[in-house]
Scaffold this motif. Structure first.
Motif: not given
Length: 295
Positions: A174-177, A213-215, A122-123
Motif C-alpha cells: 500500500g501507500t505510506a500510512p 505503491t508510492d515508493g 517501484s521496489y
C-alpha cells in the motif's frame, strides 16, 4: 469449554499440536478490537480477500522468488517473468482466490497483473537486489518468552551484515500510512525485533518498511530498553487474551477501522449478534495467513 493451555503432541503422533501463540497480526487485531480477534482467531470466520490483498500476496511471493535467484539475475524483467508462474502456484494452492476473477476476460486479468508489475518496478526504484545477500526471506520465527508467552511470525526479509548487525525488512504494497497505519506497521516490526533479539541475543540495527505503491521507505532503530518495554506490552496483551478466552468476553471496540471490517453484520456495535462462543481453539490461535503477511 476447551482448556486455555495445550501441550505439544507426543513425537510420532499423527498431528503435532502447537501451543497457543501470539502473532503480530493477531496481537494487532486484539489491540484494535477484541471481538475482531475472536472472529479471526477463535471463530475463524472466513473473509473474502480483496484483489489488493491478493496482489500484495503475489508481489511478496515474487520478491521471495527473486532473492532465490543468483544475484546477477535479479533484474526488473526477471521479476516480471516470475509473476505469472507465482500466481499460478498461489491459485493452485488456494483455488478460491481465482474465483474473485470469475467472469472477467483475459484483458482484465492482464491489467490486474500489470498493476503488480508497477509495484515491482517501484521496489527496484528503492533498492538494487543484486547488491544484497539476505540471510533469509519469509523467515518463520518463534520463541517462548520466560513469562510463557509464545511469539510466532514471518519476517519478509532478514539481512545480516558481515559485522553481525541485523536489519529486518518488511514490504508493504500500500501507500505510506498515516498515523494509525504507521503505528500498526511499527507494532509489527517491533514484534519481530523482540523475537529476533531473544532468539539471537542481538538487537536489530534497523527495522525497515518499504511502501511500494508510492515508493517510500521508513527506517527505525530500536534499542534494548525499548524492546524490553515492548515485550512487557506483548505479555500484557496475551494475558488479556487469555482472560477473555476463559469467558468468551471479547468486546467490540468501535473505531474508524470498522469501515473495513468484514464482520459488521455480526458485531453488536452494528446491531449484529456474534455466533455462540466455541471455546478457546485447539491447538493454536496464533497462525498468520499469507494475506496477513502481505499486508
Amino acid at each position: 469449554m476447551a482448556q486455555i493451555a495445550t501441550e505439544e503432541a507426543q513425537p510420532g503422533s499423527r498431528t503435532a499440536a502447537r501451543r497457543p501463540a501470539l502473532s503480530p497480526s493477531r496481537a494487532s487485531d486484539f489491540k484494535q478490537c477484541p471481538l475482531l480477534y475472536r472472529f479471526r482467531a477463535v471463530d475463524r470466520l472466513p473473509e473474502v480477500p480483496t484483489k489488493a490483498q491478493l496482489r500484495g500476496t503475489l508481489v511478496h511471493s515474487v520478491l521471495e522468488r527473486l532473492f532465490a535467484l543468483p544475484q546477477h539475475d535479479r533484474l526488473p524483467g526477471r521479476a516480471r517473468e516470475l509473476l505469472a508462474p507465482a500466481w499460478s502456484e498461489l491459485t493452485g494452492e488456494r483455488p478460491e482466490w481465482a474465483e474473485l476473477f470469475a467472469g472477467e476476460d483475459d484483458a482484465q486479468v492482464a491489467e490486474w497483473l500489470s498493476s503488480a508489475e508497477k509495484l515491482l518496478d517501484s521496489y527496484f526504484a528503492l533498492e538494487d537486489p543484486r547488491r544484497l545477500d539476505p540471510e533469509a526471506c519469509e523467515l518463520h520465527v518463534e520463541i517462548e518468552l520466560d513469562s510463557g508467552v509464545r511469539l510466532r511470525g514471518y519476517v519478509d526479509r532478514l539481512d545480516v551484515a558481515p559485522t553481525g548487525e541485523i536489519r529486518v525488512v518488511d514490504y508493504k504494497t500500500g501507500t505510506a500510512p498515516r498515523e494509525i497505519g504507521e503505528a500498526k506497521a511499527m507494532f509489527q516490526m517491533k514484534f519481530y525485533a523482540v523475537v529476533l533479539w531473544r532468539l539471537r541475543g542481538i538487537v536489530p540495527r534497523q527495522l525497515k518498511l518499504m511502501y511500494l505503491t508510492d515508493g517510500q521507505s521508513l527506517a527505525y532503530t530500536p534499542d534494548e530498553p525499548e524492546l524490553r518495554r515492548f515485550e512487557r506490552t506483548l505479555e500484557a496483551i496475551w494475558q488479556a487474551i487469555l482472560k477473555a478466552g476463559r469467558t468468551g468476553d471479547f468486546r467490540p471496540s468501535p473505531s474508524r477501522l470498522c469501515d473495513w471490517c468484514a464482520h459488521q453484520s455480526l458485531c453488536p456495535s452494528f446491531g449484529g449478534t456474534p455466533p455462540d462462543y466455541p471455546g478457546w481453539p485447539e491447538p493454536d490461535p496464533g497462525e498468520e495467513t499469507p494475506l496477513d503477511r502481505a499486508d
